[in-house]
Motif scaffolding. Structure first.
Motif, mmCIF file in Angstrom:
data_model
loop_
_atom_site.group_PDB
_atom_site.id
_atom_site.type_symbol
_atom_site.label_atom_id
_atom_site.label_comp_id
_atom_site.label_asym_id
_atom_site.label_seq_id
_atom_site.Cartn_x
_atom_site.Cartn_y
_atom_site.Cartn_z
ATOM 1 N N LYS A 17 -3.817 -9.038 7.535
ATOM 2 C CA LYS A 17 -2.855 -8.524 6.557
ATOM 3 C C LYS A 17 -2.991 -7.009 6.414
ATOM 4 C CE LYS A 17 -2.781 -12.806 3.847
ATOM 5 N NZ LYS A 17 -3.128 -13.427 2.542
ATOM 6 N N ALA A 18 -4.234 -6.524 6.435
ATOM 7 C CA ALA A 18 -4.456 -5.083 6.302
ATOM 8 C C ALA A 18 -3.881 -4.335 7.496
ATOM 9 C CB ALA A 18 -5.948 -4.799 6.161
ATOM 10 N N PHE A 19 -4.109 -4.862 8.702
ATOM 11 C CA PHE A 19 -3.575 -4.201 9.898
ATOM 12 C C PHE A 19 -2.050 -4.222 9.877
ATOM 13 C CE2 PHE A 19 -2.237 -3.626 14.224
ATOM 14 C CZ PHE A 19 -3.129 -2.694 14.731
ATOM 15 N N ALA A 20 -1.476 -5.355 9.491
ATOM 16 C CA ALA A 20 -0.016 -5.454 9.425
ATOM 17 C C ALA A 20 0.551 -4.457 8.420
ATOM 18 C CB ALA A 20 0.398 -6.874 9.053
ATOM 19 N N GLY A 21 -0.184 -4.222 7.329
ATOM 20 C CA GLY A 21 0.265 -3.251 6.341
ATOM 21 C C GLY A 21 0.283 -1.837 6.892
ATOM 22 N N VAL A 22 -0.778 -1.465 7.613
ATOM 23 C CA VAL A 22 -0.828 -0.132 8.232
ATOM 24 C C VAL A 22 0.252 -0.013 9.298
ATOM 25 C CG1 VAL A 22 -2.234 1.460 9.595
ATOM 26 C CG2 VAL A 22 -3.289 0.134 7.752
ATOM 27 N N LEU A 23 0.430 -1.068 10.085
ATOM 28 C CA LEU A 23 1.458 -1.070 11.125
ATOM 29 C C LEU A 23 2.845 -0.871 10.516
ATOM 30 C CD1 LEU A 23 2.230 -1.523 14.103
ATOM 31 C CD2 LEU A 23 2.244 -3.982 13.642
ATOM 32 N N SER A 24 3.126 -1.573 9.429
ATOM 33 C CA SER A 24 4.414 -1.441 8.762
ATOM 34 C C SER A 24 4.636 -0.013 8.272
ATOM 35 C CB SER A 24 4.493 -2.414 7.580
ATOM 36 O OG SER A 24 5.701 -2.254 6.873
ATOM 37 N N HIS A 25 3.587 0.582 7.707
ATOM 38 C CA HIS A 25 3.692 1.958 7.192
ATOM 39 C C HIS A 25 4.039 2.941 8.309
ATOM 40 C CE1 HIS A 25 2.748 5.615 4.968
ATOM 41 N NE2 HIS A 25 1.967 5.970 5.976
ATOM 42 N N VAL A 26 3.359 2.824 9.447
ATOM 43 C CA VAL A 26 3.597 3.749 10.556
ATOM 44 C C VAL A 26 4.974 3.520 11.170
ATOM 45 C CG1 VAL A 26 2.831 4.417 12.873
ATOM 46 C CG2 VAL A 26 1.150 4.061 11.057
ATOM 47 N N VAL A 27 5.366 2.255 11.327
ATOM 48 C CA VAL A 27 6.687 1.943 11.889
ATOM 49 C C VAL A 27 7.793 2.560 11.031
ATOM 50 C CG1 VAL A 27 8.345 0.062 12.209
ATOM 51 C CG2 VAL A 27 6.043 -0.133 13.159
ATOM 52 N N HIS A 28 7.696 2.386 9.713
ATOM 53 C CA HIS A 28 8.710 2.958 8.825
ATOM 54 C C HIS A 28 8.693 4.488 8.870
ATOM 55 C CE1 HIS A 28 9.068 -1.117 7.198
ATOM 56 N NE2 HIS A 28 10.159 -0.711 6.582
ATOM 57 N N ALA A 29 7.495 5.067 8.956
ATOM 58 C CA ALA A 29 7.397 6.531 9.008
ATOM 59 C C ALA A 29 8.024 7.078 10.284
ATOM 60 C CB ALA A 29 5.934 6.956 8.908
ATOM 61 N N ARG A 30 7.772 6.421 11.418
ATOM 62 C CA ARG A 30 8.327 6.895 12.685
ATOM 63 C C ARG A 30 9.853 6.782 12.686
ATOM 64 N NH1 ARG A 30 4.631 9.102 12.616
ATOM 65 N NH2 ARG A 30 2.855 9.258 14.034
ATOM 66 N N ALA A 31 10.360 5.708 12.110
ATOM 67 C CA ALA A 31 11.810 5.547 12.041
ATOM 68 C C ALA A 31 12.433 6.613 11.146
ATOM 69 C CB ALA A 31 12.153 4.157 11.525
ATOM 70 N N ALA A 32 11.768 6.919 10.031
ATOM 71 C CA ALA A 32 12.311 7.873 9.069
ATOM 72 C C ALA A 32 12.262 9.310 9.573
ATOM 73 C CB ALA A 32 11.554 7.760 7.744
ATOM 74 N N ASP A 33 11.243 9.648 10.383
ATOM 75 C CA ASP A 33 11.121 11.046 10.812
ATOM 76 C C ASP A 33 11.902 11.360 12.088
ATOM 77 O OD1 ASP A 33 9.596 10.138 12.979
ATOM 78 O OD2 ASP A 33 7.675 10.692 12.088
ATOM 79 N N GLY A 34 12.683 10.389 12.572
ATOM 80 C CA GLY A 34 13.549 10.651 13.714
ATOM 81 C C GLY A 34 12.923 10.411 15.065
ATOM 82 N N ASN A 35 11.660 9.958 15.091
ATOM 83 C CA ASN A 35 10.991 9.699 16.363
ATOM 84 C C ASN A 35 11.344 8.340 16.953
ATOM 85 O OD1 ASN A 35 9.441 11.933 17.272
ATOM 86 N ND2 ASN A 35 8.076 11.652 15.521
ATOM 87 N N TRP A 36 12.235 7.618 16.273
ATOM 88 C CA TRP A 36 12.641 6.297 16.758
ATOM 89 C C TRP A 36 14.124 6.113 16.468
ATOM 90 C CZ3 TRP A 36 8.992 1.555 15.717
ATOM 91 C CH2 TRP A 36 9.273 0.543 16.636
ATOM 92 N N PRO A 37 14.993 6.834 17.141
ATOM 93 C CA PRO A 37 16.420 6.840 16.811
ATOM 94 C C PRO A 37 17.092 5.492 17.031
ATOM 95 C CG PRO A 37 16.029 7.960 18.888
ATOM 96 C CD PRO A 37 14.687 7.713 18.284
ATOM 97 N N GLY A 38 17.978 5.144 16.088
ATOM 98 C CA GLY A 38 18.775 3.932 16.224
ATOM 99 C C GLY A 38 18.064 2.645 15.895
ATOM 100 N N VAL A 39 16.789 2.707 15.517
ATOM 101 C CA VAL A 39 16.032 1.492 15.255
ATOM 102 C C VAL A 39 16.514 0.830 13.964
ATOM 103 C CG1 VAL A 39 14.205 2.642 13.928
ATOM 104 C CG2 VAL A 39 13.696 0.526 15.148
ATOM 105 N N VAL A 40 16.465 -0.498 13.940
ATOM 106 C CA VAL A 40 16.793 -1.267 12.736
ATOM 107 C C VAL A 40 15.564 -2.098 12.377
ATOM 108 C CG1 VAL A 40 18.285 -3.022 11.715
ATOM 109 C CG2 VAL A 40 19.241 -1.363 13.316
ATOM 110 N N LEU A 41 15.042 -1.893 11.172
ATOM 111 C CA LEU A 41 13.836 -2.579 10.722
ATOM 112 C C LEU A 41 14.192 -3.749 9.821
ATOM 113 C CD1 LEU A 41 11.657 0.541 9.809
ATOM 114 C CD2 LEU A 41 11.921 -0.590 12.028
ATOM 115 N N VAL A 42 13.415 -4.821 9.915
ATOM 116 C CA VAL A 42 13.610 -6.004 9.084
ATOM 117 C C VAL A 42 12.579 -5.978 7.965
ATOM 118 C CG1 VAL A 42 13.719 -8.518 9.023
ATOM 119 C CG2 VAL A 42 14.440 -7.287 11.082
ATOM 120 N N GLU A 43 13.041 -5.908 6.746
ATOM 121 C CA GLU A 43 12.132 -5.837 5.612
ATOM 122 C C GLU A 43 11.276 -7.102 5.502
ATOM 123 O OE1 GLU A 43 11.768 -3.059 3.120
ATOM 124 O OE2 GLU A 43 12.307 -2.475 5.146
#
Length: 340
Positions: free
Chosen positions: A278-304
């Motif tokens: 659960k802890a790793f998944a939490g860190v993974l989720s944080h980084v995935v959302h950050a990369r999408a938000a900062d433009g390093n992952w254009p066009g991505v759609v995340l599932v909440e």
């Protein structure tokens, strides 16, 4: 009696071949044979008979398969239940992530996780989805991010990321002059692809076949060499948008219309999520959302909620968040593309 040897023996019995079992278990054939010999020595019976096409079980071998299956299932369940009782992340954790995530996602995730949870002994494998799925089913991974799985009864998987596919090419190839390309256009570019038939490659081939086209394959290689060879020999590579974060190669990229891959968060149904998972998944989720938000992952759609491993199936995987929409042409430069 060694538990690992029992697991190895069950895999041999399942495949009917030491060679095939060794390949799936990622060990050498002589090493696997030694495990069988040790079991036979300890038990004082012959477990396998070799024949031209592989091996077959003796009567004692059939008995061991029946008993070992029950014993190992009980051990796995006990281990999972005890680990699930932990409230603080500790112990060992093995995770599999897509190779294309290595720079943009995996590296910063590992850094953050080690800083936040130093008591967890972490193993991270970066491989193709097919390899990771096999390792998950063989219980060498606790959970993994895989491309879409078709209703596998062994695996609890939930969609997490819808990732557009891109055509990558060397600097000066002209891709930045294009808004997008079609699958039919893709057939015109000399491509470098993985030597094994990955799910993404099969999907690309299927879509091209529908329009009566096929890829113009220049070179086949391993996943770790795709972008490097494209940079060196001026070839082109189809990869998910997550690879846009690479800073090692001076590449250009353009999105391929109506072509994407869906990444799922997957674990064995028989293994409840532990505190470390659960802890790793939490860190993974944080980084995935950050990369999408900062433009390093254009066009991505995340599932909440997809990364919340403790949620039941019906509660996870609802709600889409589109990030970076409208970003099409991207230049990958050693100077201005980072993962930090």
């Amino acid at each position: 009696m060694n538990i690992l040897s029992l697991r190895y023996f069950l895999k041999i019995a399942e495949r009917g071949s030491i060679t095939q079992a060794a390949a799936e278990l990622h060990i050498t054939q002589p090493a696997l044979s030694r495990h069988v010999s040790q079991l036979e020595h300890e038990l004082g019976v012959k477990l396998l008979m070799r024949h031209g096409r592989g091996v077959r079980l003796t009567e004692s071998g059939h008995l061991l398969v029946a008993r070992a299956t029950t014993i190992l299932a009980d051990i796995d369940m006990l281990s999972s239940e005890l680990l699930a009782c932990q409230t603080e992340p500790r112990g060992s954790l093995s995770v599999g992530l897509p190779y294309s995530w290595t720079e943009n996602i995996t590296a910063p995730v590992v850094k953050q996780f080690n800083e936040q949870y130093p008591d967890v002994r972490l193993t991270v494998i970066a491989e193709s989805s097919e390899t990771l799925e096999g390792m998950l089913k063989s219980q060498y991974l606790d959970f993994a991010v895989l491309s879409t799985i078709e209703n596998d009864p062994e695996i609890d998987s939930r969609p997490a990321v819808h990732d557009p596919m891109y055509l990558f090419g060397p600097h000066g190839s002209g891709l930045t002059e294009l808004d997008t390309i079609t699958l039919a256009d893709l057939a015109e570019w000399p491509t470098i692809r993985q030597h094994n038939a990955t799910a993404a490659a099969k999907r690309t081939d299927q879509l091209l076949a529908r329009v009566g086209r096929s890829q113009n394959v220049l070179i086949k290689t391993s996943s770790s060499m795709l972008l490097e060879l494209a940079d060196l020999v001026h070839g082109f590579v189809t990869m998910p948008g997550c690879a846009m974060g690479s800073r090692r190669y001076d590449m250009e990229a353009v999105p391929i219309a109506d072509h994407s891959v869906t990444w799922t968060v997957a674990r064995l149904r028989t293994h409840p999520p532990t505190a470390a998972m659960k802890a790793f998944a939490g860190v993974l989720s944080h980084v995935v959302h950050a990369r999408a938000a900062d433009g390093n992952w254009p066009g991505v759609v995340l599932v909440e909620s997809a990364f919340q491993l403790g949620l039941p199936d019906r509660a996870a995987g609802h709600g889409l968040v589109e990030m970076g929409a409208g970003v099409h042409d991207e230049r990958l430069s050693r100077d201005d593309r980072g993962v930090g």
